[in-house]
Design an enzyme around this catalytic site. Sequence first.
Site, mmCIF file in Angstrom:
data_model
loop_
_atom_site.group_PDB
_atom_site.id
_atom_site.type_symbol
_atom_site.label_atom_id
_atom_site.label_comp_id
_atom_site.label_asym_id
_atom_site.label_seq_id
_atom_site.Cartn_x
_atom_site.Cartn_y
_atom_site.Cartn_z
ATOM 1 N N ALA A 67 -2.405 4.500 8.392
ATOM 2 C CA ALA A 67 -2.256 4.328 10.070
ATOM 3 C C ALA A 67 -1.062 3.276 10.012
ATOM 4 C CB ALA A 67 -3.524 3.609 10.068
ATOM 5 N N GLY A 110 -4.748 5.871 5.600
ATOM 6 C CA GLY A 110 -5.069 7.117 6.437
ATOM 7 C C GLY A 110 -4.449 8.480 6.301
ATOM 8 N N GLU A 133 -5.461 0.028 1.360
ATOM 9 C CA GLU A 133 -5.686 -0.997 2.334
ATOM 10 C C GLU A 133 -5.939 -2.309 1.794
ATOM 11 O OE1 GLU A 133 -6.770 2.161 2.039
ATOM 12 O OE2 GLU A 133 -6.792 3.214 4.097
HETATM 13 N N1 CAA Z 1 2.520 1.611 9.011
HETATM 14 C C1 CAA Z 1 3.822 1.520 9.691
HETATM 15 N N2 CAA Z 1 4.956 1.638 9.053
HETATM 16 C C2 CAA Z 1 5.144 2.242 8.037
HETATM 17 C C3 CAA Z 1 3.972 2.560 7.174
HETATM 18 C C4 CAA Z 1 2.877 2.097 7.999
HETATM 19 N N3 CAA Z 1 1.552 2.630 7.072
HETATM 20 N N4 CAA Z 1 4.448 2.914 6.142
HETATM 21 C C5 CAA Z 1 5.650 2.865 5.922
HETATM 22 N N5 CAA Z 1 6.129 2.364 7.111
HETATM 23 C C6 CAA Z 1 7.676 2.091 7.553
HETATM 24 C C7 CAA Z 1 7.958 1.000 6.912
HETATM 25 O O1 CAA Z 1 7.841 -0.177 7.632
HETATM 26 C C8 CAA Z 1 9.511 1.185 6.914
HETATM 27 O O2 CAA Z 1 9.990 1.014 8.386
HETATM 28 P P1 CAA Z 1 11.407 0.114 8.655
HETATM 29 O O3 CAA Z 1 12.464 0.978 8.147
HETATM 30 O O4 CAA Z 1 11.232 -0.057 10.100
HETATM 31 O O5 CAA Z 1 11.407 -1.075 7.893
HETATM 32 C C9 CAA Z 1 9.667 2.681 6.896
HETATM 33 O O6 CAA Z 1 8.537 3.094 7.223
HETATM 34 C C10 CAA Z 1 10.013 3.286 5.376
HETATM 35 O O7 CAA Z 1 9.219 2.411 4.630
HETATM 36 P P2 CAA Z 1 9.581 1.582 3.216
HETATM 37 O O8 CAA Z 1 11.113 1.127 3.662
HETATM 38 O O9 CAA Z 1 8.418 0.575 2.964
HETATM 39 O O10 CAA Z 1 9.658 2.905 2.347
HETATM 40 P P3 CAA Z 1 9.435 2.644 0.585
HETATM 41 O O11 CAA Z 1 10.076 3.990 0.023
HETATM 42 O O12 CAA Z 1 10.351 1.290 0.313
HETATM 43 O O13 CAA Z 1 8.069 2.278 0.555
HETATM 44 C C11 CAA Z 1 5.701 2.836 0.642
HETATM 45 C C12 CAA Z 1 7.027 3.647 0.649
HETATM 46 C C13 CAA Z 1 5.153 2.439 -0.818
HETATM 47 C C14 CAA Z 1 4.781 4.089 1.114
HETATM 48 C C15 CAA Z 1 5.472 1.894 1.747
HETATM 49 O O14 CAA Z 1 6.184 2.346 2.721
HETATM 50 C C16 CAA Z 1 4.136 1.197 2.118
HETATM 51 O O15 CAA Z 1 3.575 0.640 1.192
HETATM 52 N N6 CAA Z 1 3.697 1.661 3.170
HETATM 53 C C17 CAA Z 1 2.370 1.251 3.816
HETATM 54 C C18 CAA Z 1 1.318 1.997 3.001
HETATM 55 C C19 CAA Z 1 -0.265 1.590 3.337
HETATM 56 O O16 CAA Z 1 -0.528 0.412 3.187
HETATM 57 N N7 CAA Z 1 -0.981 2.407 4.154
HETATM 58 C C20 CAA Z 1 -2.172 2.180 4.530
HETATM 59 C C21 CAA Z 1 -2.065 1.682 5.676
HETATM 60 S S1 CAA Z 1 -3.794 0.983 6.457
HETATM 61 C C22 CAA Z 1 -4.663 2.466 7.069
HETATM 62 O O17 CAA Z 1 -4.221 3.391 6.638
HETATM 63 C C23 CAA Z 1 -5.996 2.131 7.454
HETATM 64 C C24 CAA Z 1 -6.803 3.230 7.532
HETATM 65 O O18 CAA Z 1 -7.724 3.230 6.544
HETATM 66 C C25 CAA Z 1 -6.998 3.996 8.446
#
Ligand code: CAA
Length: 259
Positions: A67, A110, A133
């Site tokens: 998400a 998500g 999460e």
């Molecule tokens: N939401 C918003 N933006 C996100 C995102 C997310 N879930 N995941 C990645 N992005 C964005 C980053 O913020 C970044 O944006 P900017 O360039 O503007 O800074 C861009 O995508 C690229 O991401 P990274 O620079 O972080 O890429 P990376 O290769 O270094 O890392 C990753 C990859 C490990 C997947 C890392 O992006 C990450 O940890 N993302 C979040 C994963 C996460 O926590 N997901 C769960 C979300 S909560 C949820 O989903 C609730 C539910 O149950 C429905």
Amino acid sequence: SKTYQNILVSTPAKGVTLITLNRPKALNALNSQLFHELNQATEKADNDPAVGAIVITGNEKAFAAGADIKEMKDIQYAHAYKSNFLGHWTKLTTIRKPIIAAVSGFALGGGCELAMMCDIILASPNANFGQPEINLGVIPGAGGTQRLTHAVGKSRAMEMVLTGNMIGAEEAASTGLISRVVKEGSVVDEAVKVASKISSKGQVAVQAAKEGVNAAFELSLQEGTRFERRLFHTLFATKDQKEGMAAFAEKRKPTFTHE
Ligand code: CAA
């Protein structure tokens, strides 16, 4: 045809709708608008008699990284509750036609939950599945604690949900989270092939089969097998059953009319 801002929709083969999540800069983070578009596109495909199956994919780096954290970080409880935040995601589970997730790269939070709402998951060797999460001070909110547990069992689901650790494609296959790992670079082609094959079957039986398998998650074995038998009986009212069995007896290929 309709234009969307966060997804691409195409017809890569007869009877197949391909939906590509298209926010590559945000690793296909699933914001509210994206999911509304996904709902519109899947509903349109569901109601189109020319479509037999749907494929959902992302890109090489990410199926979807969850998400959209930036969109939800300031949400207050009262708003989340009153608006039934993420409630609209469940609409995907009401789609009657089979949906195949073609996963490369990250399927996190998500994104993993979206894949698990699909009927079949195929993955590239580089796919990673996880429910991170817990690292954000929350828990999965779109089925992660439920569907992951059904798929991989309590112990593995607990470890993934409580630590936020990801698992790779091979492990996902060996635990039953996904159907299989395919050759690098071929996951969309493979998914489209499977979707084409499904699309060539009698669509009434396909829909009944999906309904039957899904009932296994809701009903006891006795109720479930009874439901299955009743569905099975109903198919004897279809032309496709007469055609399918006649074709077998006459040693020819069936021509299903989906009636
Ligand atoms: N939401 C918003 N933006 C996100 C995102 C997310 N879930 N995941 C990645 N992005 C964005 C980053 O913020 C970044 O944006 P900017 O360039 O503007 O800074 C861009 O995508 C690229 O991401 P990274 O620079 O972080 O890429 P990376 O290769 O270094 O890392 C990753 C990859 C490990 C997947 C890392 O992006 C990450 O940890 N993302 C979040 C994963 C996460 O926590 N997901 C769960 C979300 S909560 C949820 O989903 C609730 C539910 O149950 C429905």
